[in-house]
Design an enzyme around this catalytic site. Sequence first.
Site, mmCIF file in Angstrom:
data_model
loop_
_atom_site.group_PDB
_atom_site.id
_atom_site.type_symbol
_atom_site.label_atom_id
_atom_site.label_comp_id
_atom_site.label_asym_id
_atom_site.label_seq_id
_atom_site.Cartn_x
_atom_site.Cartn_y
_atom_site.Cartn_z
ATOM 1 N N GLY A 75 1.266 -1.547 0.231
ATOM 2 C CA GLY A 75 -0.047 0.228 0.446
ATOM 3 C C GLY A 75 1.009 1.329 0.089
ATOM 4 N N THR A 76 1.540 1.291 0.672
ATOM 5 C CA THR A 76 2.880 2.797 0.965
ATOM 6 C C THR A 76 3.894 2.594 -0.255
ATOM 7 O OG1 THR A 76 3.417 1.543 2.947
ATOM 8 C CG2 THR A 76 4.831 3.052 1.795
ATOM 9 N N GLN A 185 -7.914 0.298 4.097
ATOM 10 C CA GLN A 185 -8.780 0.436 4.992
ATOM 11 C C GLN A 185 -9.655 -0.231 4.441
ATOM 12 O OE1 GLN A 185 -7.933 -1.518 7.908
ATOM 13 N NE2 GLN A 185 -5.541 -0.779 7.768
ATOM 14 N N SER A 205 -4.347 -2.644 -0.067
ATOM 15 C CA SER A 205 -3.079 -3.394 0.225
ATOM 16 C C SER A 205 -3.526 -4.532 0.143
ATOM 17 C CB SER A 205 -2.442 -2.559 1.774
ATOM 18 O OG SER A 205 -1.365 -3.572 1.629
ATOM 19 N N HIS A 207 -1.781 -7.205 2.371
ATOM 20 C CA HIS A 207 -2.676 -7.451 3.950
ATOM 21 C C HIS A 207 -3.405 -7.020 4.454
ATOM 22 C CE1 HIS A 207 -0.126 -4.595 6.643
ATOM 23 N NE2 HIS A 207 0.309 -4.481 5.418
ATOM 24 N N THR A 243 10.125 -7.424 -11.911
ATOM 25 C CA THR A 243 9.233 -8.725 -12.311
ATOM 26 C C THR A 243 7.942 -8.928 -11.059
ATOM 27 O OG1 THR A 243 11.125 -9.905 -13.609
ATOM 28 C CG2 THR A 243 9.181 -11.138 -12.555
ATOM 29 N N CYS A 331 3.082 4.765 24.840
ATOM 30 C CA CYS A 331 3.990 3.866 25.093
ATOM 31 C C CYS A 331 3.836 2.264 23.500
ATOM 32 C CB CYS A 331 3.470 2.576 25.805
ATOM 33 S SG CYS A 331 4.262 3.724 27.067
HETATM 34 C C1 LIG Z 1 -4.359 3.902 6.003
HETATM 35 C C2 LIG Z 1 -3.550 2.497 5.440
HETATM 36 N N1 LIG Z 1 -2.600 2.897 4.419
HETATM 37 C C3 LIG Z 1 -1.640 2.208 4.151
HETATM 38 C C4 LIG Z 1 -1.036 0.887 4.909
HETATM 39 C C5 LIG Z 1 0.428 0.527 4.415
HETATM 40 O O1 LIG Z 1 0.105 -0.389 3.668
HETATM 41 P P1 LIG Z 1 0.951 -1.133 3.283
HETATM 42 O O2 LIG Z 1 1.459 -2.275 4.735
HETATM 43 O O3 LIG Z 1 1.189 -2.071 2.587
HETATM 44 O O4 LIG Z 1 2.295 -0.346 3.428
HETATM 45 C C6 LIG Z 1 -2.178 0.869 6.169
HETATM 46 C C7 LIG Z 1 -1.542 -0.128 7.009
HETATM 47 O O5 LIG Z 1 -0.640 -0.035 7.373
HETATM 48 C C8 LIG Z 1 -3.005 1.843 6.422
HETATM 49 O O6 LIG Z 1 -3.705 1.338 7.216
#
Ligand SMILES: Cc1ncc(COP(=O)(O)O)c(C=O)c1O
Lengths: 408, 277
Positions: A75-76, A185, A205, A207, A243, A331
């Site tokens: 996702g990042t 999300q 994303s 996962h 790839t 924390c």
């Molecule tokens: C709103 C949101 N954006 C982006 C990400 C990042 O996704 P990824 O872990 O696949 O890079 C997350 C995951 O923690 C997320 O909750």
Amino acid sequence: MANTPPVIYLDNNATTKVDPAVLEAMLPYFGELYGNPSSMHSFGGQVGRTLADARQQVASLIGATSEEIIFTSCGTESDSTAILAALQAFPEKRHIVTTRVEHPAVKHLCEHLDRLTGHKHRVTKLPVDRDGLLDLEQYEAALNDDTAVVSVMWANNETGVIFPVEEMAKIAKNRGILFHTDAVQAVGKIPINMAVSAIDFLSISGHKLHAPKGVGALYVRKGAPFAPLIIGGHQEKGRRGGTENVTSVIGLGKACALAGARMEEENGRVRQLRDKLEEGLLSKIPNAILNGHKEQRLPNTTNISFEYVEGESILLHLDQHGICASSGSACTSGSLEPSHVLRAMGVPFTAAHGSVRLSLSVFNTEEEIDCVIDKMPGIIAKLREMSPFWRSSHQGSVGGANCPCECS
Amino acid sequence: MWEYTDKVREHFMNPRNVGEIPDADGIGEVGSLACGDALKLFIKLGPDGRIADAKFKTFGCASAIASSSALTEMIKGLTLEEAEKISNEDIAEELGGLPKEKMHCSVMGREALEAAIANYRGIPIPMAQGEVVCECFGVTDLEIRRAIHESKLKSVEEITNFTKAGGGCGRCHERLEEILREERQEIKEKPAAEPAKKLTNIQKIKMIEELFEREIRPALRKDGGDIELVDLDGDFVTVALRGACGTCKKANLTLKEYVEKKLREQVLDSLVVEEAH
Ligand SMILES: Cc1ncc(COP(=O)(O)O)c(C=O)c1O
Ligand code: FES
């Protein structure tokens, strides 16, 4: 193999279990079907066909066409790619509009743009109210001729609060501004239809929807300007070199197909479980506060603050019962300050440090929810018994310290 | 997830001496809700002048609770003079060690003990007397200096781990660096080494103005334009184009391809040119 004790997994906004059907779909591609999808021979070509199917599955879940889907590593990466592509489309524009509650994938990127691009950018971070909602008038007022792109998350990972991104994208489009949404999300949890949307870029994303970690996708609306982040071979039509992570991409495709089929269950049974959990905790535990708007929210997420206790302590007690959750306390956020999302919402310190996020999935059962409702009150009571602020005349700063806080 | 020792976990799950002593001889309170952890320590002396009982109430994470619990066990039976000698390292050691990011929990325990003893003696809390360096967490220079010495801290990050100072807005980082240098007696070597390397803003502005006058203005004037330096912020040079350049569609190209290039060649290769709005 490690013998994992049974857990009650209520941390699905952090990551999800790979669905057994997803794993099954992937397995052959770890083994005998190792061909390169770009190869000319039919051994690789058959992998290429499965990859095309996966692309179609991802596209179908969000009402897109398969040409509009680019596979990424997470996702990042999707977030970075979209925002940097949008900026390159308007090199003379130096203004970005986003929110104060974005995931670090967007937040930190925006904070580092100057160094990345060599240009000074102005970033407007829209505030949210106590419920975590945006003010659309403020949003419109923030847009100007120098605005290149708007990046606003579809749903918040900590509170589940949903933003009106469809409406916001239309407003941006009318002014010739590109619109990106981090829908990491939202995808798979609520219906999304890009066919009738003005959104230009949308991040996914794997996962978070029962596909493996380390795979993602970026939707790029047909005709939207684009520039690759990773430049190399002609994979993904030159839009993302390297790839493909074939196995994971196939898993992502399968997971998207499953998510589409389970959309009703997610918004029916899962929502009911979430509501039961939330109502159970709020009614049984005094001084418990819901964080985030009650209705405009994902069906699977609840974020509750237990005043005068600290989040990490709650999590470790839950852990003793095999219950997995997360917290916005200092924390656990890896810093010394509580979550930026809760602070942006103005959650008082008495509550911010004691926040717990519980996020469900279709794999959760009613027995699990009952177990949490049963265990939590005792944990909170025990920690409060230990807290100098609970039932104390001074429920904030204690004397002797120099801490200038004004908590009340 | 933090890697806690079994001892931390054990003290956290079964904390000893939780509660209050209604007729305590000394009460020490440190931390606050805003800071995320707080500890209230009660001590009661016996007829022999030794600590007969100790109880605590703590708001905080597992290591804060475990540190408080271990501390109360450690001080029972000690005279105040003996108790005073307990350092945060002793508390951490009693727990089999703490993650480095959590060392401030043991520091909090020690400071609560000092506060309780000061309270008994009717004197002000020693550590609270210094200059407040970090406003976010209310940490004084005395606390910071002591931590640097006792725990041999070498960086701001370590100071934050031990005292929390610097873990919020970051505004106090410069002052922390300074204190660190003072304490590590590097202050004398410092001034000699630095000035030669970096250009000050004034030097940069002077060099930019000279270059404008010498080369850039004459070139632009040929096309009826002109340029003016508006602002300098680190490496960002803000300029205004005047005359014909101000309305020229290719102005941005001129800025990037010509002005910025020249500045990078002749002044500093990290400069970025921006047009004023
Ligand atoms: C709103 C949101 N954006 C982006 C990400 C990042 O996704 P990824 O872990 O696949 O890079 C997350 C995951 O923690 C997320 O909750
Ligand atoms: S003043 Fe020290 S971190 Fe804010």
